[in-house]
Design a protein around this motif. Structure first.
Motif, PDB file in Angstrom:
ATOM      1  N   TYR A 174      65.500  18.865  70.369  1.00  0.00           N
ATOM      2  CA  TYR A 174      66.427  18.172  69.460  1.00  0.00           C
ATOM      3  C   TYR A 174      65.742  17.892  68.124  1.00  0.00           C
ATOM      4  CZ  TYR A 174      70.372  17.715  72.599  1.00  0.00           C
ATOM      5  OH  TYR A 174      71.458  17.994  73.372  1.00  0.00           O
ATOM      6  N   GLU A 175      64.448  17.541  68.207  1.00  0.00           N
ATOM      7  CA  GLU A 175      63.723  17.248  66.973  1.00  0.00           C
ATOM      8  C   GLU A 175      63.583  18.501  66.107  1.00  0.00           C
ATOM      9  OE1 GLU A 175      60.862  13.699  67.143  1.00  0.00           O
ATOM     10  OE2 GLU A 175      59.777  15.533  67.659  1.00  0.00           O
ATOM     11  N   ALA A 176      63.212  19.619  66.733  1.00  0.00           N
ATOM     12  CA  ALA A 176      63.014  20.863  65.978  1.00  0.00           C
ATOM     13  C   ALA A 176      64.341  21.367  65.410  1.00  0.00           C
ATOM     14  CB  ALA A 176      62.387  21.925  66.884  1.00  0.00           C
ATOM     15  N   LEU A 177      65.390  21.210  66.203  1.00  0.00           N
ATOM     16  CA  LEU A 177      66.716  21.613  65.706  1.00  0.00           C
ATOM     17  C   LEU A 177      67.076  20.747  64.502  1.00  0.00           C
ATOM     18  CD1 LEU A 177      69.188  23.423  66.127  1.00  0.00           C
ATOM     19  CD2 LEU A 177      70.099  21.719  67.716  1.00  0.00           C
ATOM     20  N   GLY A 178      66.787  19.450  64.631  1.00  0.00           N
ATOM     21  CA  GLY A 178      67.060  18.530  63.514  1.00  0.00           C
ATOM     22  C   GLY A 178      66.324  18.965  62.255  1.00  0.00           C
ATOM     23  N   ALA A 179      65.065  19.359  62.415  1.00  0.00           N
ATOM     24  CA  ALA A 179      64.267  19.758  61.243  1.00  0.00           C
ATOM     25  C   ALA A 179      64.845  21.024  60.607  1.00  0.00           C
ATOM     26  CB  ALA A 179      62.823  19.985  61.655  1.00  0.00           C
ATOM     27  N   ALA A 180      65.246  21.984  61.447  1.00  0.00           N
ATOM     28  CA  ALA A 180      65.810  23.238  60.921  1.00  0.00           C
ATOM     29  C   ALA A 180      67.136  22.976  60.204  1.00  0.00           C
ATOM     30  CB  ALA A 180      66.007  24.230  62.066  1.00  0.00           C
ATOM     31  N   ILE A 181      67.938  22.106  60.806  1.00  0.00           N
ATOM     32  CA  ILE A 181      69.226  21.757  60.185  1.00  0.00           C
ATOM     33  C   ILE A 181      68.995  21.099  58.829  1.00  0.00           C
ATOM     34  CG2 ILE A 181      71.172  20.168  60.419  1.00  0.00           C
ATOM     35  CD1 ILE A 181      70.886  20.546  63.460  1.00  0.00           C
ATOM     36  N   ASN A 182      67.995  20.241  58.789  1.00  0.00           N
ATOM     37  CA  ASN A 182      67.692  19.560  57.525  1.00  0.00           C
ATOM     38  C   ASN A 182      67.291  20.560  56.440  1.00  0.00           C
ATOM     39  OD1 ASN A 182      68.273  17.153  58.667  1.00  0.00           O
ATOM     40  ND2 ASN A 182      66.146  16.537  58.997  1.00  0.00           N
ATOM     41  N   LYS A 183      66.485  21.538  56.834  1.00  0.00           N
ATOM     42  CA  LYS A 183      66.091  22.556  55.863  1.00  0.00           C
ATOM     43  C   LYS A 183      67.339  23.276  55.348  1.00  0.00           C
ATOM     44  CE  LYS A 183      61.386  23.832  57.193  1.00  0.00           C
ATOM     45  NZ  LYS A 183      60.800  24.244  55.913  1.00  0.00           N
ATOM     46  N   PHE A 184      68.218  23.611  56.275  1.00  0.00           N
ATOM     47  CA  PHE A 184      69.422  24.324  55.852  1.00  0.00           C
ATOM     48  C   PHE A 184      70.281  23.436  54.940  1.00  0.00           C
ATOM     49  CE2 PHE A 184      73.706  25.961  56.084  1.00  0.00           C
ATOM     50  CZ  PHE A 184      73.487  27.309  55.861  1.00  0.00           C
ATOM     51  N   GLY A 185      70.379  22.155  55.297  1.00  0.00           N
ATOM     52  CA  GLY A 185      71.133  21.215  54.454  1.00  0.00           C
ATOM     53  C   GLY A 185      70.570  21.210  53.038  1.00  0.00           C
ATOM     54  N   ASN A 186      69.235  21.230  52.940  1.00  0.00           N
ATOM     55  CA  ASN A 186      68.598  21.251  51.617  1.00  0.00           C
ATOM     56  C   ASN A 186      68.880  22.552  50.867  1.00  0.00           C
ATOM     57  OD1 ASN A 186      67.242  18.701  51.278  1.00  0.00           O
ATOM     58  ND2 ASN A 186      65.930  19.303  52.987  1.00  0.00           N
ATOM     59  N   VAL A 187      68.896  23.664  51.621  1.00  0.00           N
ATOM     60  CA  VAL A 187      69.210  24.956  50.983  1.00  0.00           C
ATOM     61  C   VAL A 187      70.573  24.862  50.293  1.00  0.00           C
ATOM     62  CG1 VAL A 187      69.860  27.362  51.468  1.00  0.00           C
ATOM     63  CG2 VAL A 187      67.800  26.391  52.524  1.00  0.00           C
ATOM     64  N   LEU A 188      71.539  24.285  50.986  1.00  0.00           N
ATOM     65  CA  LEU A 188      72.885  24.165  50.404  1.00  0.00           C
ATOM     66  C   LEU A 188      72.884  23.181  49.235  1.00  0.00           C
ATOM     67  CD1 LEU A 188      75.202  24.000  53.581  1.00  0.00           C
ATOM     68  CD2 LEU A 188      74.687  25.989  52.169  1.00  0.00           C
ATOM     69  N   ALA A 189      72.330  21.990  49.506  1.00  0.00           N
ATOM     70  CA  ALA A 189      72.411  20.925  48.490  1.00  0.00           C
ATOM     71  C   ALA A 189      71.726  21.349  47.189  1.00  0.00           C
ATOM     72  CB  ALA A 189      71.792  19.650  49.044  1.00  0.00           C
ATOM     73  N   ARG A 190      70.582  22.021  47.300  1.00  0.00           N
ATOM     74  CA  ARG A 190      69.858  22.477  46.098  1.00  0.00           C
ATOM     75  C   ARG A 190      70.693  23.397  45.229  1.00  0.00           C
ATOM     76  NH1 ARG A 190      63.675  24.274  47.391  1.00  0.00           N
ATOM     77  NH2 ARG A 190      62.867  22.178  47.752  1.00  0.00           N
ATOM     78  N   ARG A 191      71.621  24.081  45.851  1.00  0.00           N
ATOM     79  CA  ARG A 191      72.444  25.027  45.089  1.00  0.00           C
ATOM     80  C   ARG A 191      73.792  24.425  44.703  1.00  0.00           C
ATOM     81  NH1 ARG A 191      68.789  27.240  48.104  1.00  0.00           N
ATOM     82  NH2 ARG A 191      67.767  29.165  47.429  1.00  0.00           N
ATOM     83  N   GLY A 192      73.879  23.125  44.887  1.00  0.00           N
ATOM     84  CA  GLY A 192      75.105  22.443  44.469  1.00  0.00           C
ATOM     85  C   GLY A 192      76.271  22.625  45.429  1.00  0.00           C
ATOM     86  N   VAL A 193      75.980  23.099  46.640  1.00  0.00           N
ATOM     87  CA  VAL A 193      77.066  23.213  47.638  1.00  0.00           C
ATOM     88  C   VAL A 193      77.258  21.820  48.213  1.00  0.00           C
ATOM     89  CG1 VAL A 193      77.790  24.304  49.789  1.00  0.00           C
ATOM     90  CG2 VAL A 193      76.387  25.582  48.147  1.00  0.00           C
ATOM     91  N   SER A 194      78.480  21.324  48.174  1.00  0.00           N
ATOM     92  CA  SER A 194      78.646  19.915  48.522  1.00  0.00           C
ATOM     93  C   SER A 194      79.831  19.699  49.446  1.00  0.00           C
ATOM     94  CB  SER A 194      78.759  19.093  47.240  1.00  0.00           C
ATOM     95  OG  SER A 194      79.866  19.529  46.511  1.00  0.00           O
TER      96      SER A 194
END
Ligand code: AMP
Length: 585
Positions: free
Chosen positions: A80-100
């Motif tokens: 669950y922790e590793a999945l959480g970390a991967a999801i967070n990275k993906f969330g950042n990928v989107l947010a950095r590009r202004g996907v909201s």
């Protein structure tokens, strides 16, 4: 053995999450179900938070959340922790590009870890997740991404080149394309997903979402018109969670395998969200069906709850009980099935070959989660879909000519299956199609489009569809989409598509085609049309057979009578022909 009723012994009921159906149905409230989840401050709710962060916060971060088995048997595990970390990275990928918030993120992927990470990362970012089935061809993909205003697409380089690139410029809303398996020479305008994720931190604050904020967009088909985008909201997690507990009897120590592909609603509601909100371990197999492989997975992974589909069960039956006998399936404690009619023989075969009945349940894209189910604590009546989930009001109704709806109370009388709206995972709209959405409701009922009967114990029995949609290997196919692709071929003047009975897949798609002047029916043309349809629609949707006709039967107003074609094909009574054009009689 008793084919009418598989009785549950007291020990079968012991410890079931839903131990007493009648008592629970009397006292259940959706507020109780909502209280099982965390929510976000100020009344917010976010599916990804409930699925992953809630488990980590509760001290379950080290438990295995997701095990993805590759085609080559290579395993990729995520706690669950590793999945959480991967999801967070993906969330950042989107947010950095202004996907909201509210932006639509589509995936076109096989069952690889990136699909699961993208789904949950999208939800955590407040964006809307819309999965596409990887066996779709370019046409269904283009139609769905256009209707859904796709802003982001996650796919593989191979899929991109084959299925998207040729029309990509026609979709102005599409701003970001991320590729898995990206080569050194990626297509113009596309980004390597792995590199983008590596570049991002693994912490990410959940974007606050209200329970009614749009979370998921699942496409489904009707008899006519374009595919319909069923809109689901974050509140749906309440339904995913409680139905997982009640109907699939999920607990945190379960190893759960849902064989559905996330390209369809089951593969998201129960192939991602429900097992995780319930803290279970989710098994994912990237490969296609193979009887030995499936038994090996059940044995090796010690699967305890297995959610599959009638076509797969019939394929296992075909492979024979002998194969099953070679594997240790002693960890399997509950088997469930959904998506198409489950024949009583298959339920009984489960008992004989695997030691347990399959528990059939019913729901559809629009309902977002299980509505009717054979619960673990209840006797199973082979052939029946079970009883409504506590909190769900169901009925058999008849549509009257004045637009009202009349409930049919007499047992075992066929009518349309209808539900009282109000459960959390119910669709909130068909995207951009308000009129089509409103047509689903009448007199305080949601009308499902399925015909069914209810017996005197409140068990529901599937009769058939009220419309012309086709269910093939569990996939819902709209005839109009197939007909439209056929009509694009220069030789085709008219096309009509029906579902023909198939002993394994339930139905297969058959097309009838009238040719334009100057074209003659031939085997070569038939093959060409099959190839044309397959190339445009993909193997999951394309017809398996095409027959030529001089004319297709039509109503006086010009509508092709698919039902008549089907009746003729099957040698069934032709029914009311009063609207048939005279020259066709
Ligand atoms: P989908 O929206 O693609 O999930 O398809 C939903 C449709 O599948 C339903 O409206 C039914 O026609 C069919 N279906 C789902 N579950 C069952 C079941 N247990 N028995 C018979 N048909 C089912």
């Amino acid at each position: 053995m008793d084919w009418q009723r598989i009785r549950k012994r007291p020990e079968d009921r012991l410890g079931a999450n839903l131990a007493d159906y009648d008592a629970c149905a009397r006292t259940f409230s959706w507020a109780q179900a909502r209280a099982l989840l965390d929510g976000l401050p100020n009344g917010g709710l976010n599916i990804a938070h409930e699925a992953v962060d809630r488990q980590v916060a509760a001290g379950n971060g080290v438990r295995l959340a997701l095990r993805c088995i590759g085609r080559d048997d290579r395993v990729r595990d995520f706690t669950y922790e590793a999945l959480g970390a991967a999801i967070n990275k993906f969330g950042n990928v989107l947010a950095r590009r202004g996907v909201s918030k509210g932006d639509r993120v589509f995936t076109l992927l096989g069952r690889v870890p990136e699909l699961y990470i993208a789904a949950l990362g999208t939800l955590k970012n407040g964006s809307v997740f819309s999965p596409l089935f990887s066996a779709f061809g370019p046409e269904p993909i283009k139609a769905r991404m256009t209707i859904g205003d796709a802003k982001v697409l996650i796919t593989s380089e191979a899929f991109y080149r084959r299925k998207i690139e040729p029309w990509r410029k026609e979709l102005a809303t599409l701003q970001h394309i991320f590729l898995t398996d990206c080569s050194n020479n990626p297509p113009e305008g596309a980004t390597d997903l792995a590199a983008a994720m590596a570049d991002c931190p693994d912490s990410f604050e959940t974007i606050w979402t209200a329970p009614e904020d749009m979370a998921l967009l699942h496409f489904t088909s009707g008899t006519t018109g374009r595919p319909k985008g069923a809109v689901h909201v974050h509140e749906a997690a309440v339904g995913h969670h409680i139905t997982g507990r009640f109907a699939l009897d999920l607990r945190p120590d379960d190893v759960f395998w849902c064989t559905a592909d996330p390209g369809w609603v089951t593969g998201v509601s129960y192939g991602i969200i429900s097992p995780l909100t319930n803290g279970a371990t989710l098994i994912v197999d990237q490969a296609d069906f193979d009887a030995e492989r499936w038994y090996r997975i059940l044995e090796r992974e010690k699967v305890s709850v297995w959610y599959t589909a009638p076509t797969a069960i019939r394929m296992l039956m075909k492979a024979g009980a002998g194969i099953a006998g070679r594997f240790d399936l002693s960890h399997l404690r509950l088997m469930a099935s959904v998506g198409e009619p489950l024949n009583p023989e298959a339920v009984v075969w489960g008992v004989e070959a695997l030691g347990k009945p399959f528990h059939d349940n019913w729901w559809q894209t629009e309902t977002g989660g299980i509505m009717i189910s054979n619960f673990r604590s209840m006797d199973v009546k082979p052939g029946s879909m079970g009883r409504p989930l506590p909190g769900v009001g169901a009925g058999i109704v008849e549509r009257c000519e004045d637009g009202t709806v009349r409930e049919i109370v007499a047992p075992m009388t066929s009518g349309e299956l209808a539900l009282r709206p109000g459960w959390p995972s119910m669709m909130r709209a068909y995207l951009h199609e308000d009129q089509r959405y409103r047509k689903c409701f009448a007199d305080g009922w949601y009308l499902t489009g399925d015909l069914a009967m209810r017996d005197d114990e409140g068990y529901y029995w599937f009769v058939g569809r009220a419309d012309d949609v086709i269910k093939s290997a569990g996939h819902l196919i709209g005839p109009f989409e197939v007909e439209s692709a056929l009509m694009e071929h220069p030789a085709v003047a008219e096309a009509a598509v029906i579902g023909m009975p198939d002993p394994t897949a339930g139905e297969f798609v058959k097309a009838f085609v009238a040719l334009k002047g100057g074209f003659e029916p031939s085997d070569a043309l038939r093959k060409e049309l099959l190839g044309h349809a397959r190339q445009r629609l993909g193997p999951a949707v394309a017809p398996k057979d095409i027959a030529f006709r001089q004319n297709l039967p039509k109503t006086r107003s010009g509508k092709i009578m698919r039902r008549l074609l089907k009746a003729r094909e099957l040698g069934l009574p032709e029914g009311d022909l009063s609207t048939l054009e005279s020259e066709e009689r």
